[in-house]
Design a protein around this motif. Sequence first.
Motif, short mmCIF file in Angstrom:
data_model
loop_
_atom_site.label_atom_id
_atom_site.label_comp_id
_atom_site.label_asym_id
_atom_site.label_seq_id
_atom_site.Cartn_x
_atom_site.Cartn_y
_atom_site.Cartn_z
N VAL A 196 0.83 -1.20 0.00
CA VAL A 196 0.00 0.00 0.00
C VAL A 196 0.86 1.25 0.00
O VAL A 196 0.55 2.25 -0.67
CB VAL A 196 -0.95 -0.01 1.21
N GLU A 197 1.98 1.22 0.76
CA GLU A 197 2.81 2.43 0.82
C GLU A 197 3.38 2.81 -0.54
O GLU A 197 3.64 3.99 -0.81
CB GLU A 197 3.95 2.26 1.83
N ASP A 198 3.57 1.82 -1.44
CA ASP A 198 4.05 2.14 -2.78
C ASP A 198 3.00 2.93 -3.56
O ASP A 198 3.34 3.80 -4.36
CB ASP A 198 4.41 0.86 -3.53
N VAL A 199 1.74 2.62 -3.32
CA VAL A 199 0.66 3.35 -3.98
C VAL A 199 0.57 4.77 -3.42
O VAL A 199 0.46 5.75 -4.17
CB VAL A 199 -0.68 2.62 -3.78
N LEU A 200 0.65 4.89 -2.11
CA LEU A 200 0.49 6.19 -1.46
C LEU A 200 1.59 7.17 -1.87
O LEU A 200 1.36 8.38 -1.92
CB LEU A 200 0.50 6.02 0.05
N ARG A 201 2.76 6.65 -2.16
CA ARG A 201 3.90 7.51 -2.48
C ARG A 201 3.63 8.41 -3.67
O ARG A 201 4.13 9.54 -3.73
CB ARG A 201 5.12 6.63 -2.75
N GLY A 202 2.83 7.96 -4.61
CA GLY A 202 2.60 8.75 -5.81
C GLY A 202 1.27 9.47 -5.85
O GLY A 202 0.90 10.04 -6.89
N LEU A 203 0.53 9.46 -4.74
CA LEU A 203 -0.80 10.06 -4.74
C LEU A 203 -0.76 11.56 -4.44
O LEU A 203 0.19 12.05 -3.82
CB LEU A 203 -1.67 9.39 -3.68
N PRO A 204 -1.82 12.29 -4.84
CA PRO A 204 -1.98 13.66 -4.36
C PRO A 204 -2.30 13.64 -2.86
O PRO A 204 -2.24 12.59 -2.23
CB PRO A 204 -3.17 14.19 -5.17
N ALA A 205 -2.65 14.74 -2.31
CA ALA A 205 -2.94 14.84 -0.87
C ALA A 205 -3.87 13.71 -0.43
O ALA A 205 -4.90 13.46 -1.04
CB ALA A 205 -3.59 16.19 -0.57
N TRP A 206 -3.48 13.01 0.64
CA TRP A 206 -4.27 11.88 1.12
C TRP A 206 -4.22 11.86 2.64
O TRP A 206 -3.34 12.44 3.27
CB TRP A 206 -3.75 10.56 0.54
N ASN A 207 -5.20 11.18 3.22
CA ASN A 207 -5.16 10.92 4.65
C ASN A 207 -5.61 9.49 4.88
O ASN A 207 -5.98 8.78 3.95
CB ASN A 207 -6.00 11.94 5.44
N GLU A 208 -5.60 9.08 6.13
CA GLU A 208 -5.93 7.70 6.44
C GLU A 208 -7.41 7.44 6.60
O GLU A 208 -7.95 6.42 6.14
CB GLU A 208 -5.17 7.24 7.70
N PHE A 209 -8.14 8.35 7.25
CA PHE A 209 -9.51 8.07 7.66
C PHE A 209 -10.54 8.27 6.55
O PHE A 209 -11.55 7.58 6.52
CB PHE A 209 -9.88 8.93 8.87
N THR A 210 -10.32 9.23 5.65
CA THR A 210 -11.30 9.46 4.59
C THR A 210 -11.48 8.23 3.70
O THR A 210 -12.60 7.76 3.50
CB THR A 210 -10.93 10.70 3.77
N PRO A 211 -10.40 7.63 3.16
CA PRO A 211 -10.60 6.44 2.33
C PRO A 211 -11.04 5.21 3.13
O PRO A 211 -11.80 4.38 2.62
CB PRO A 211 -9.24 6.22 1.68
N MET A 212 -10.58 5.07 4.37
CA MET A 212 -11.03 3.93 5.17
C MET A 212 -12.54 4.00 5.40
O MET A 212 -13.25 3.00 5.28
CB MET A 212 -10.30 3.91 6.51
N GLY A 213 -13.04 5.19 5.73
CA GLY A 213 -14.47 5.35 5.93
C GLY A 213 -15.26 5.15 4.65
O GLY A 213 -16.35 4.57 4.65
N ALA A 214 -14.70 5.63 3.53
CA ALA A 214 -15.38 5.46 2.24
C ALA A 214 -15.47 3.99 1.87
O ALA A 214 -16.51 3.52 1.38
CB ALA A 214 -14.63 6.25 1.16
#
Length: 295
Positions: A228-246
């Motif tokens: 997962v961290e490889d995916v996050l490295r190239g993303l725009p602004a992100w946080n942990e709780f918004t996608p987990m809740g979605a």
Amino acid sequence: SFRPQAASAGRRHRHRGHRATIATFSNNTATPAAPQPPPLAPPGHPLDLFLRTYKGDGQFFIYLLRSLERYGGDAYRELVVSADAGDDADYASALLPLFAVRARVSPYTPPRWMQLGNGGGYHAQMLAKLGAARATDAATICFLDSDTLVTAPLHAHQLVDEIGRVGVAPVPFAELEAERAAWQPGCEALLRFPCPHETMTGFPICYPRELFDAFEAHVRAAHNATQVEDVLRGLPAWNEFTPMGAYLMARMPAAAWKVKPQVGRWWWKKSGQARSAPSLTLPRSRPPPIVLLLL
């Protein structure tokens, strides 16, 4: 709409001097009910609290520990304190014995690229929360931040219902100011499906254990990645709780969650602005948002 509804007079207003919305809920009735013993968490559903901290948050963390000592009650089995291995974990370990709380430190080693700048500390604390299920075997994991306070007795039934469902208090992104709506693009880029609601609407934020593995498997498959961290490295602004809740709302079964008002509420502050609860001001020259869990 999935907007949270108050049991009685609910209102939404804005904190003076800041654009963040505060949601408050009242459950008062005309005739107070007789005091009843608080129900325990459902059998077989142990609930742990999880938070991230570091040495710089020590001046806040002690207030949280003291509030859990006073008000934590039966709400949780254990407080799992995630801190980077080394000085941060040692510092947290030195604080815990000073308070009568059920707690332990879980040292965390962030990926190498997060240790080399790239917003490392900020991203590492979010990645640690995405992997919280590796640090506990609890059926439900509820997140606090080290700059939160519990200001009234907290009970398990406020965090998980009689069949083990967690509560979600979503708000449509379309109704949020631009500062908070900015999390939507990163959420959709990570999950690769629409994220119409913000679910990071107040603490504590609780998730069923099954969500963590399902979420990671989805992200790896959606991006053909091994980590997962490889995916996050190239993303725009992100946080942990918004996608987990979605993901919880979109893909997890109804038996895992339900819509309900938040137990706590946001209470935002920026440096130099008046605080609505001055007796709870914490000493720091430029404090981050303080969240009060008003029950």
